[in-house]
Design a protein around this motif. Sequence first.
Motif, PDB file in Angstrom:
ATOM      1  N   LEU A   4       0.836  -1.194   0.000  1.00 18.70           N
ATOM      2  CA  LEU A   4       0.000   0.000   0.000  1.00 18.70           C
ATOM      3  C   LEU A   4       0.873   1.246   0.000  1.00 18.70           C
ATOM      4  CD1 LEU A   4      -2.657  -0.952   2.693  1.00 18.70           C
ATOM      5  CD2 LEU A   4      -2.818  -1.209   0.229  1.00 18.70           C
ATOM      6  N   TYR A   6       0.404   5.620   0.132  1.00 19.48           N
ATOM      7  CA  TYR A   6      -0.593   6.600   0.542  1.00 19.48           C
ATOM      8  C   TYR A   6      -0.258   7.967  -0.049  1.00 19.48           C
ATOM      9  CZ  TYR A   6      -1.136   2.940   4.033  1.00 19.48           C
ATOM     10  OH  TYR A   6      -1.312   1.738   4.643  1.00 19.48           O
ATOM     11  N   ASP A  29      -6.916   0.638  11.087  1.00 18.54           N
ATOM     12  CA  ASP A  29      -5.805  -0.314  11.099  1.00 18.54           C
ATOM     13  C   ASP A  29      -6.242  -1.680  10.569  1.00 18.54           C
ATOM     14  OD1 ASP A  29      -3.968   1.504  12.081  1.00 18.54           O
ATOM     15  OD2 ASP A  29      -4.184   0.852  14.171  1.00 18.54           O
ATOM     16  N   LEU A  32      -6.953  -1.453   6.734  1.00 17.98           N
ATOM     17  CA  LEU A  32      -5.732  -1.375   5.919  1.00 17.98           C
ATOM     18  C   LEU A  32      -4.987  -2.709   5.892  1.00 17.98           C
ATOM     19  CD1 LEU A  32      -4.458   2.192   6.844  1.00 17.98           C
ATOM     20  CD2 LEU A  32      -5.607   1.459   4.750  1.00 17.98           C
ATOM     21  N   GLN A  36      -4.313  -4.752   2.496  1.00 13.78           N
ATOM     22  CA  GLN A  36      -2.967  -5.186   2.132  1.00 13.78           C
ATOM     23  C   GLN A  36      -2.945  -6.686   1.843  1.00 13.78           C
ATOM     24  OE1 GLN A  36      -0.064  -4.110   5.046  1.00 13.78           O
ATOM     25  NE2 GLN A  36       1.644  -4.647   3.747  1.00 13.78           N
ATOM     26  N   ILE A  67     -12.623   4.493   1.597  1.00 16.40           N
ATOM     27  CA  ILE A  67     -11.273   4.438   1.062  1.00 16.40           C
ATOM     28  C   ILE A  67     -11.395   4.115  -0.423  1.00 16.40           C
ATOM     29  CG2 ILE A  67      -9.019   3.310   1.213  1.00 16.40           C
ATOM     30  CD1 ILE A  67      -9.806   4.724   3.817  1.00 16.40           C
TER      31      ILE A  67
END
Length: 69
Positions: A4, A6, A29, A32, A36, A67
Motif C-alpha cells: 500500500l 498513501y 488499522d 488497511l 494489504q 477508502i
Amino acid sequence: MYNLTYEKLFLRKVHKIVKNSSEIDKKLDRLLLRLQDNPFNPLLYTHGLSGNLKGKYACSLTTDIRIIF
C-alpha cells in the motif's frame, strides 16, 4: 500480499480523523491490513466505482468515510 502507498492528502485527512477517535483508528488499522492482504476480501465489501472514478474501487470505513483505491 499487496504493497500500500498513501497520498499526502490521505495521510493529512486520516490524521485529522484519527486524532478525534481511537475507535476509528482501530477500525482503520484493521481495514488497511485487510486491504494489504486482499483488497477484495468479502469483509471489506469492495465495489467498483463509476463516472469519473471508473476503474477504481472503494470500501467503507464508516458510513460517511470510504477508502478509494
